[in-house]
Design a protein around this motif. Structure first.
Motif, mmCIF file in Angstrom:
data_model
loop_
_atom_site.group_PDB
_atom_site.id
_atom_site.type_symbol
_atom_site.label_atom_id
_atom_site.label_comp_id
_atom_site.label_asym_id
_atom_site.label_seq_id
_atom_site.Cartn_x
_atom_site.Cartn_y
_atom_site.Cartn_z
ATOM 1 N N VAL A 104 -5.381 4.661 -42.352
ATOM 2 C CA VAL A 104 -5.025 4.472 -41.233
ATOM 3 C C VAL A 104 -3.377 5.488 -40.743
ATOM 4 C CG1 VAL A 104 -4.736 3.344 -38.746
ATOM 5 C CG2 VAL A 104 -6.672 2.949 -40.505
ATOM 6 N N ASN A 105 -3.689 6.668 -39.440
ATOM 7 C CA ASN A 105 -2.630 6.936 -38.584
ATOM 8 C C ASN A 105 -2.391 6.439 -38.053
ATOM 9 O OD1 ASN A 105 -1.829 8.764 -37.025
ATOM 10 N ND2 ASN A 105 -1.892 10.621 -38.074
ATOM 11 N N MET A 106 -1.356 6.165 -38.201
ATOM 12 C CA MET A 106 -0.268 4.995 -36.914
ATOM 13 C C MET A 106 -0.417 5.697 -35.556
ATOM 14 S SD MET A 106 -0.234 2.400 -38.931
ATOM 15 C CE MET A 106 -0.917 2.118 -39.486
ATOM 16 N N ARG A 107 0.156 6.980 -35.748
ATOM 17 C CA ARG A 107 -0.437 7.315 -34.195
ATOM 18 C C ARG A 107 -1.258 6.900 -33.197
ATOM 19 N NH1 ARG A 107 1.575 6.621 -30.257
ATOM 20 N NH2 ARG A 107 1.571 8.087 -28.428
ATOM 21 N N GLU A 108 -2.426 7.390 -34.448
ATOM 22 C CA GLU A 108 -3.500 6.996 -33.492
ATOM 23 C C GLU A 108 -4.106 5.670 -33.213
ATOM 24 O OE1 GLU A 108 -8.637 7.465 -34.972
ATOM 25 O OE2 GLU A 108 -7.287 8.001 -36.221
ATOM 26 N N LEU A 109 -3.664 4.835 -34.647
ATOM 27 C CA LEU A 109 -3.862 3.634 -34.109
ATOM 28 C C LEU A 109 -3.411 3.075 -33.375
ATOM 29 C CD1 LEU A 109 -4.656 0.511 -35.242
ATOM 30 C CD2 LEU A 109 -2.324 0.419 -35.837
ATOM 31 N N ILE A 110 -1.959 3.544 -32.702
ATOM 32 C CA ILE A 110 -1.370 3.242 -31.054
ATOM 33 C C ILE A 110 -2.004 3.982 -29.977
ATOM 34 C CG2 ILE A 110 0.312 3.359 -30.241
ATOM 35 C CD1 ILE A 110 0.916 1.756 -31.829
ATOM 36 N N LEU A 111 -2.538 4.415 -30.234
ATOM 37 C CA LEU A 111 -3.676 5.003 -29.143
ATOM 38 C C LEU A 111 -4.947 4.700 -28.568
ATOM 39 C CD1 LEU A 111 -3.121 9.226 -30.629
ATOM 40 C CD2 LEU A 111 -1.997 8.201 -28.009
ATOM 41 N N ARG A 112 -4.902 3.796 -30.657
ATOM 42 C CA ARG A 112 -6.622 3.538 -29.615
ATOM 43 C C ARG A 112 -6.586 1.973 -29.187
ATOM 44 N NH1 ARG A 112 -11.396 5.023 -32.679
ATOM 45 N NH2 ARG A 112 -11.321 7.058 -34.441
ATOM 46 N N VAL A 113 -4.865 1.404 -29.280
ATOM 47 C CA VAL A 113 -4.579 0.146 -28.753
ATOM 48 C C VAL A 113 -4.285 0.453 -28.058
ATOM 49 C CG1 VAL A 113 -2.766 -1.040 -28.636
ATOM 50 C CG2 VAL A 113 -3.703 -0.391 -31.046
ATOM 51 N N GLU A 114 -3.587 1.635 -27.278
ATOM 52 C CA GLU A 114 -3.439 1.984 -25.576
ATOM 53 C C GLU A 114 -4.664 2.201 -24.856
ATOM 54 O OE1 GLU A 114 -0.649 5.000 -25.573
ATOM 55 O OE2 GLU A 114 0.824 4.517 -25.974
ATOM 56 N N ALA A 115 -5.882 2.800 -25.382
ATOM 57 C CA ALA A 115 -6.978 2.791 -24.583
ATOM 58 C C ALA A 115 -7.623 1.785 -24.173
ATOM 59 C CB ALA A 115 -7.806 4.772 -25.085
ATOM 60 N N LEU A 116 -8.150 0.684 -25.236
ATOM 61 C CA LEU A 116 -8.408 -1.034 -25.348
ATOM 62 C C LEU A 116 -8.191 -1.589 -24.556
ATOM 63 C CD1 LEU A 116 -8.729 -0.738 -29.420
ATOM 64 C CD2 LEU A 116 -10.842 -0.669 -27.464
ATOM 65 N N LEU A 117 -6.781 -1.524 -24.483
ATOM 66 C CA LEU A 117 -5.344 -2.282 -23.606
ATOM 67 C C LEU A 117 -6.307 -2.175 -22.268
ATOM 68 C CD1 LEU A 117 -2.003 -2.791 -25.423
ATOM 69 C CD2 LEU A 117 -4.698 -4.833 -24.657
ATOM 70 N N ARG A 118 -5.998 -0.134 -21.898
ATOM 71 C CA ARG A 118 -6.279 0.232 -20.346
ATOM 72 C C ARG A 118 -7.500 -0.002 -19.558
ATOM 73 N NH1 ARG A 118 -4.857 4.588 -21.515
ATOM 74 N NH2 ARG A 118 -6.820 5.959 -22.496
ATOM 75 N N ARG A 119 -8.672 0.202 -21.094
ATOM 76 C CA ARG A 119 -10.046 0.204 -20.905
ATOM 77 C C ARG A 119 -9.996 -1.767 -20.276
ATOM 78 N NH1 ARG A 119 -14.685 1.647 -24.985
ATOM 79 N NH2 ARG A 119 -13.593 -0.739 -25.961
ATOM 80 N N ALA A 120 -9.513 -3.099 -20.878
ATOM 81 C CA ALA A 120 -9.929 -4.110 -21.127
ATOM 82 C C ALA A 120 -9.164 -4.168 -19.446
ATOM 83 C CB ALA A 120 -8.468 -4.814 -21.976
ATOM 84 N N LYS A 121 -7.799 -3.733 -18.789
ATOM 85 C CA LYS A 121 -7.754 -4.255 -17.592
ATOM 86 C C LYS A 121 -8.210 -3.591 -16.520
ATOM 87 C CE LYS A 121 -3.214 -2.944 -14.498
ATOM 88 N NZ LYS A 121 -3.955 -2.413 -13.763
ATOM 89 N N ILE A 122 -8.664 -2.254 -16.559
ATOM 90 C CA ILE A 122 -9.769 -1.637 -15.887
ATOM 91 C C ILE A 122 -11.101 -3.437 -15.265
ATOM 92 C CG2 ILE A 122 -11.401 0.085 -15.482
ATOM 93 C CD1 ILE A 122 -9.640 2.188 -17.124
#
Length: 225
Positions: A104-122
């Protein structure tokens, strides 16, 4: 601060994930398997789960299925060494929201986490606001400058998806799979037709535009902050 549960039986990998998450402003909770993860969730409020598939006692599939049966809607990101399409399909069918293959690319992991949290909020709010434009998921309406209109279901879902991720490029196939389903008999020309209808409907809207990215797909671009 968001609380993220890391369910991973490899101690070094588990520690690495937790360290990277905390370096990026999250609070991480480690668990060695699915059962331990459920124990953590009994004690702590968790916003997102990163789960390995192959774990003792309760694996990632079983953990995800148990949570979905119990009506937990928090986002789940599966991280696994399994890269076969069957494994990915099983992961998504069990209820995971995203899937990464090791290493796993750690930077990609963080980007995916950010996207999932943003989508969950929406998703929890079920409304998107872009300037004077408001999309209401429950009512399936779009309000522009105070004027409300109801869109056909597929058009609404398509616009909601694009505006959930401004500037993100979606291929036609990605949009077909998510909105029409993986086994639809419709072809990609259906996407073109619906995009054109949306452009016609919102031709005079100054809040956003739907842009064609040649050779790739479509993205929504905000015209206002």
């Amino acid at each position: 601060m968001f609380n993220i549960l890391v369910a991973e039986d490899n101690a070094d990998m588990r520690e690495l994930f937790c360290t990277v998450l905390e370096q990026n402003g999250y609070k991480a909770f480690p668990a060695a398997d699915g059962e331990e993860a459920l124990d953590v969730m009994d004690r702590e409020y968790i916003d997102l789960i990163i789960a390995d598939i192959m774990m003792p006692r309760m694996n990632g599939y079983e953990l995800t299925e148990e949570l979905r049966r119990s009506k937990y809607t928090l986002p789940i990101l599966m991280v696994t060494a399994k890269d076969q399409i069957y494994d990915m399909e099983r992961g998504f069918h069990s209820g995971t929201d995203d899937y990464m293959v090791k290493p796993v690319n750690m930077r990609e992991l963080i980007l995916r986490v950010e996207a999932l949290l943003r989508r969950a909020k929406i998703s929890s709010e079920k409304k998107i606001t872009v300037g004077s434009t408001v999309l209401d998921y429950d009512a399936m309406t779009v309000t522009v400058n105070g004027v409300e209109s109801t869109l056909p279901q597929k058009e609404f879902y398509l616009l909601y998806k694009l505006l959930s991720y401004p500037n993100k490029i979606f291929t036609r196939q990605q949009l077909m799979d998510e909105i029409w389903g993986m086994y639809t008999e419709s072809d990609e020309r259906t996407i073109n037709t619906h995009i054109n209808r949306l452009r016609d409907r919102f031709e005079g809207c100054g809040d956003f535009e739907i842009v064609t990215v040649r050779g790739l797909g479509y993205k929504a671009v905000k015209k206002v902050d």
